[in-house]
Design an enzyme around this catalytic site. Structure first.
Site, PDB file in Angstrom:
ATOM      1  N   SER A  98       0.828  -1.203   0.000  1.00 41.69           N
ATOM      2  CA  SER A  98       0.000   0.000   0.000  1.00 41.69           C
ATOM      3  C   SER A  98       0.868   1.261   0.000  1.00 41.69           C
ATOM      4  CB  SER A  98      -0.958  -0.027   1.211  1.00 41.69           C
ATOM      5  OG  SER A  98      -1.933   0.982   1.121  1.00 41.69           O
ATOM      6  N   GLU A 127      -2.152  -2.653  -7.869  1.00 38.36           N
ATOM      7  CA  GLU A 127      -3.310  -2.977  -7.027  1.00 38.36           C
ATOM      8  C   GLU A 127      -3.884  -1.674  -6.493  1.00 38.36           C
ATOM      9  OE1 GLU A 127      -3.689  -2.679  -3.469  1.00 38.36           O
ATOM     10  OE2 GLU A 127      -1.760  -1.687  -3.220  1.00 38.36           O
ATOM     11  N   HIS A 137      -4.895  -5.449  -1.006  1.00 50.10           N
ATOM     12  CA  HIS A 137      -5.613  -5.142   0.229  1.00 50.10           C
ATOM     13  C   HIS A 137      -6.654  -6.201   0.593  1.00 50.10           C
ATOM     14  CE1 HIS A 137      -3.802  -1.194  -0.499  1.00 50.10           C
ATOM     15  NE2 HIS A 137      -4.096  -0.900   0.757  1.00 50.10           N
TER      16      HIS A 137
END
Length: 330
Positions: A135, A234, A303
């Site tokens: 992330s 992502e 995630h």
């Protein structure tokens, strides 16, 4: 006068070469039982999460590792786990400490970019160690890739809030990388996969991460060169139009021009806009990426609890056989 003209010119050549050339990145040493790792929080606040981080500590200890915490990790400065200065100090301390063999991010959120340019990586380059996270930690993956060192895109301390059986494969894959075991994956092929039929192959150094963070790196020293590389992407919690906008920005910056292939991980919690986008997220992505570029979908990283470790900067080969996609790291 000649030196004033020539030196900047040579510097420009050096920077351009470092950003576009493919080189063998340094692999940090594998961990051994008895080694010490540090858990630090370079970004979001850890309010009421100490018990979860303690679970991460116990996990690492069960592998025979010693664990230390960043001095300011549980501090609170509004959105962040301490002030920029405090988070920077914690990260700098573990970068510089030769007894720390890996740096495990407690969580992402937002904030890594605020300390990135304040850090001195000179001792880290002399004694590389694994930096682990995903992330917001994409900022570190990108920056450290350009310094010539591999990193691990994988679970963080707060990932231990999920049930053990749900994250078992995520944990096992992280342990494999840290202790130097070979890493490969087999996943079911998606109907959206493109240009990767039986016995076809694409390969290259694996780079990338969270789309929003990749976009925020554009125009900086942390921007990636994707030439002959495999790009992983992502995302979480964005509208489709926002994802399209970010991908278009990456496209305009040349991210998809000479890339060997694209691996799409989890696209989690896509928000619904009052005006419908009109196509699946997979189709949105395929419309942005040039048609000659291989693309595979549904790789379990991002995630979601099933967040398999990826070695960023390591060469990966991707093939498909009998509707199974194989990813093998060199």
């Amino acid at each position: 006068m000649k030196n004033i003209i020539i030196l900047p010119f040579l510097l420009m050549i050096s920077v351009a070469f470092s950003q576009t050339s493919t080189m063998n990145l340094i692999t940090p040493p594998s961990l051994q039982k008895g080694d010490t790792i540090a858990i630090v929080a370079p970004a979001g606040i850890l309010k009421n999460r100490k018990h979860v981080i303690d679970k991460a500590k116990k996990l690492a200890q069960s592998w025979g590792l010693k664990v230390v915490y960043g001095k300011h990790m549980f501090n609170q400065s509004h959105h962040f786990a301490g002030t920029d200065q405090e988070r920077c100090q914690d990260f700098q301390d573990v970068l510089d400490n030769p007894n720390i063999k890996a740096i495990w991010s407690a969580r992402g959120g937002y904030g890594s970019v605020r300390i990135l340019d304040k850090l001195d990586f000179s001792k880290f380059i002399e004694h590389p160690k694994w930096v682990i996270g995903y992330s917001d930690i994409t900022a570190f993956h990108n920056h450290i890739h350009n310094l010539g060192v591999e990193t691990i895109h994988g679970i963080m301390g707060t990932s231990l809030q999920d049930k053990p059986e749900v994250i078992a494969k995520s944990i096992a894959s992280l342990k494999k990388v840290l202790f130097g075991e070979k890493l490969s994956y087999q996943i079911t092929a998606s109907k959206y996969n493109r240009n990767i039929k039986n016995n076809q192959k694409f390969s290259g150094e694996l780079i990338g991460g969270n789309i929003a963070i990749l976009t925020s790196m554009l125009g900086s020293d942390s921007q990636l060169s994707t030439e002959n590389k495999v790009l992983f992407i992502e995302e979480i919690g964005e509208y489709k139009y926002s994802i399209d906008r970010m991908l278009q920005s990456l496209k305009r910056a040349g991210y998809f021009t000479k890339v060997s292939g694209v691996i799409v991980g989890d696209m989690t919690k896509i928000k619904k806009n009052s005006t419908s986008w009109g196509s699946a997220i997979e189709q949105l992505i395929l419309e942005v990426i040039p048609k000659d570029i291989p693309v595979i979908f549904n790789f379990p990283a991002g995630h979601e609890p099933d967040n398999r470790a990826l070695i960023m900067g390591r060469k990966v080969a991707v093939t498909t056989q009998h509707k199974i996609v194989h990813l093998k790291f060199k």
